[in-house]
Design a protein around this motif. Sequence first.
Motif, mmCIF file in Angstrom:
data_model
loop_
_atom_site.group_PDB
_atom_site.id
_atom_site.type_symbol
_atom_site.label_atom_id
_atom_site.label_comp_id
_atom_site.label_asym_id
_atom_site.label_seq_id
_atom_site.Cartn_x
_atom_site.Cartn_y
_atom_site.Cartn_z
ATOM 1 N N SER A 119 0.799 -1.228 0.000
ATOM 2 C CA SER A 119 0.000 0.000 0.000
ATOM 3 C C SER A 119 0.831 1.277 0.000
ATOM 4 C CB SER A 119 -0.926 0.011 1.214
ATOM 5 O OG SER A 119 -0.183 0.041 2.415
ATOM 6 N N VAL B 29 0.887 6.111 -1.573
ATOM 7 C CA VAL B 29 1.056 7.399 -0.902
ATOM 8 C C VAL B 29 1.693 8.400 -1.860
ATOM 9 C CG1 VAL B 29 2.212 8.611 0.972
ATOM 10 C CG2 VAL B 29 1.193 6.356 1.388
ATOM 11 N N THR C 184 -6.628 6.168 -4.236
ATOM 12 C CA THR C 184 -6.500 6.064 -2.781
ATOM 13 C C THR C 184 -7.040 4.734 -2.291
ATOM 14 O OG1 THR C 184 -8.636 7.161 -2.401
ATOM 15 C CG2 THR C 184 -6.670 8.558 -2.390
ATOM 16 N N ILE D 293 -4.560 1.963 -1.250
ATOM 17 C CA ILE D 293 -4.022 1.883 0.111
ATOM 18 C C ILE D 293 -4.894 0.953 0.951
ATOM 19 C CG2 ILE D 293 -3.510 3.199 2.204
ATOM 20 C CD1 ILE D 293 -3.011 5.632 0.407
#
Length: 497
Positions: free
Chosen positions: A93, A97, A417, A420
Amino acid sequence: MSAEIDTPKSSHSESKAVRADGDNDVVSLDGESENFGVDEQKLVRKLDRHLIPLVMLLYTFSFLDRVNIGNARLYGLEEDLGLTPNQFQIAVSILFVTYLLFEIPSNLVLKPFGPQRWMAFIVTVWGVIALATGFVRNFGSLVALRLLLGVFEAGLFPGLNVYLTFFYTKRELALRVGYLFVSAAIAGALGGLLAYGIGHLDGVRGMSGWRWIMILEGLPTILLGIVVLFFLPNNPEHAYFLTSEEKKLMAVRHLRQYGFTESAQEFSKKDMMKAFKDWKVWVFCVAQFGADTMLYGYSTFLPTIIKGLGSWSTAEIQLLTIPCYALGAFSYMTIAYISDRRQMRGVFCVTFGAVSVIGYGLLLSNTSAGVHYFACFLVATGLYVIVGLPLAWLPNNSPRYGKRTTANGMQLTIGNTSGIMASFIYPSTDQPRYIKGNAVSLSLVGVAAIAHGLLWFWYARENTRRDKGLVKPEHANLSEDELAELGDESPRFRYTI
């Protein structure tokens, strides 16, 4: 809410800025049809021959380098590096970022740097990083390289999505974006095949099979970056394979689309801010988050899901993933072709989202391994449709470049996102059923389908209002050229539904 007034619709002959929905004729400024002696269908096929293979290769290796950690897991990565299950999820994950932070900035520098140089740079660098991952010795170095991989891979997919709009019209875009998702499916299937073959190198030169997977899948990416520098044109004017007449037609092909004025194709801060203020863009973002949860969960953990469905060897697990990806690719390309021909997006997003929801429902059911494997096919059938079509749908309805590139970057950033979260909803402790991961995926795909249904309804209703000649008071006294500069806000613009 602003009041609207009813005004007569102007005919095409009244203005140079006409609304042209047809594919066959190029509307010139004097109203005459002019193709510069070029067969447009042959021109599009020529674009496909020169652009699509390279674009597909780029995304294939991007996706492969990003998710091959799932295959490496089956060949001893966790054991060699002494990772706990939680550390593996973090390693997966953490890439997202930096990936998320750099998507929109990368899109904004695409034109200033030029797609050719920018793409060549990021591809070469991430290839080196992907290769270097095969030499890591601990959790810290793995995380550091995954963070760097996210920085340089971030620019590829949103960049390619915008790049394709430089060459293709709204009636051609979904199929070409579809090639990107076929690339993702190819990467999924190819990743399984390569991992199966490369896994036999386990022990060669004292290195585990997972190290060879990283090294041998990273090396071709470096070579591809060099190829991009010489063969990827920045735009139609820069395309080495187009004649002067074909370049003229390429310019007119875009100008004949309503709202694609000369100024609209330049970046402006005003257009960029409109993307952030448009509620429809945010609905697309929410929907993309839901759909991408399925994409990343399915792509990264399909081998793990299949492993939990029966007693198969690692090689058999890899081979069993291939038919799922093949069906997903076939499903998307078929629907993308129909969608472009009919200029319909919403109905397919809703329908195929529902198919994937049914697939997850079967995965959650307490049935046989055979039924669960069948469910993986149902999920794959809807997967690329509900993930991919909206990435053509949003640009179709954003004729101004500043808004289009920003909105598309937002859509992909918020969608990604989910990567993640997706890596944490399939922990190894949930084997063999993975109830939590499949339940979360089912719910969020359902949310995506509903969101796309809302957009479909609103776009259709707004087109009907505009067909009736309803115009906002602030637009009533504008000239046709001024209306064209409004982009999708113009009463002459018709949304793709």
